[in-house]
Design an enzyme around this catalytic site. Structure first.
Site, PDB file in Angstrom:
ATOM      1  N   ALA A 149       0.862  -1.176   0.000  1.00 17.71           N
ATOM      2  CA  ALA A 149       0.000   0.000   0.000  1.00 17.71           C
ATOM      3  C   ALA A 149       0.902   1.231   0.000  1.00 17.71           C
ATOM      4  CB  ALA A 149      -0.876  -0.001   1.240  1.00 17.71           C
ATOM      5  N   GLU A 156      -0.565  -9.366  -0.856  1.00 13.52           N
ATOM      6  CA  GLU A 156      -2.014  -9.585  -0.686  1.00 13.52           C
ATOM      7  C   GLU A 156      -2.737  -9.595  -2.035  1.00 13.52           C
ATOM      8  OE1 GLU A 156      -1.919  -6.366   2.246  1.00 13.52           O
ATOM      9  OE2 GLU A 156      -3.166  -7.621   3.519  1.00 13.52           O
TER      10      GLU A 156
END
Ligand code: COA
Length: 264
Positions: free
Chosen positions: A65, A113
């Site tokens: 992220a 992820e």
């Protein structure tokens, strides 16, 4: 059509390339919006039969992220960020057309992820995987605590999540995190070869395999976007944003220094 993705269609295979190479293809709000739209395109475009997700440049698949984007978030904003990421990744996981990750370098944090939300993963021999959020005073927020456990088992998931250490392609193969390892310049050929084989099978049957395998690991919540584990992860991710350690961890990354955690 997309600001952060490059897309191309090749014999029914839709290649999605996350394209922020100067930021190691880190996942910001725009990338999530684009991935969301791209999965709609996959669903609605009958000429698309299968999907590869990869990263631009030779160094990174996706390095997580975007730390700069979320470093000043409140708990509530962080929970919303986590839920948004989880939602887009569920859309990938529940796609009735096969989606594979071609991991061409660092797949860290949200990058690992993203790869784990794909139906399976192949990688180049220079790939590195990890959930380094703990180094930032954080936990994974896009399903990493859940899917890593599903894929490699509880003990190794605990270890990788708690140490934040990276593993290389050989170890990822040994653990079952990836299905195949190739030379970097062979990665996309391997992805295309595998998807061409899958595309020669009955599409309805392939879609039903995806649904049933997802139910095998997620139970009925495969249909309702997640289990209490995913909800707990979003909440716990948000709670970390109320700690001094998270502020220290993200600041340290942005200032390119080592974090000094205090347990507060
Ligand atoms: N978010 C935002 N920016 C990121 C980023 C991320 N997750 N990962 C890398 N970048 C940026 C760096 O800040 C740097 O930007 P700059 O050139 O403007 O300073 C650029 O990408 C290159 O990264 P850099 O760290 O200089 O490259 P490196 O080769 O030394 O290290 C990594 C590569 C992937 C090991 C390192 O960037 C890293 O640890 N990234 C963060 C991984 C992480 O914690 N992910 C989980 C986030 S929740």
């Amino acid at each position: 059509m997309y600001t952060t993705l490059l897309t191309e269609k090749n014999n029914g295979i839709f290649i999605i390339t996350v394209n922020r190479p100067d930021k190691m293809n880190a996942l910001n709000k725009e990338v999530f919006n684009d991935l969301d739209k791209a999965m709609d395109e996959v669903k609605n475009d009958e000429s698309i039969k299968s999907v590869v997700i990869t990263g631009a440049g030779a160094k990174a698949f996706v390095a997580g992220a975007d730390i700069a984007e979320f470093s000043t978030f409140t708990k509530e904003e962080a929970i919303a960020l986590s839920k948004r990421g989880q939602q887009v990744f569920f859309k990938i996981e529940n796609s009735q057309k096969p989606v594979i990750a071609a991991v061409n370098g660092f797949a860290l944090g949200g990058g690992c992820e993203l790869a784990m939300a794909c139906h399976f993963r192949i990688c180049s021999d220079n790939a590195r995987f990890g959930q380094p959020e703990v180094n930032l005073g954080l936990i994974p927020g896009y399903g990493g605590t859940q899917r890593l456990t599903q894929l490699i088992g509880k003990g190794k998931s605990m270890e990788l999540n708690m140490t934040g250490q990276m593993i290389d392609a050989t170890e990822a193969l040994r653990l079952g995190l990836v299905n195949h390892v190739t030379a970097a310049d062979e990665l996309m050929n391997k992805a295309i070869e595998m998807l061409t084989l899958i595309q020669s099978k009955a599409p309805v049957a392939v879609g039903k395999i995806i649904t049933c395998v997802n139910i095998a690991v997620m139970g009925d919540s495969a249909f309702t976007n997640g289990t209490s584990g995913f909800e707990k992860e979003a909440e716990a991710f948000g709670e970390c944003f109320e700690t001094e350690d998270m502020k220290e961890g993200t600041q340290a990354f942005l200032e390119k220094r080592k974090a000094a955690f205090k347990g507060k």
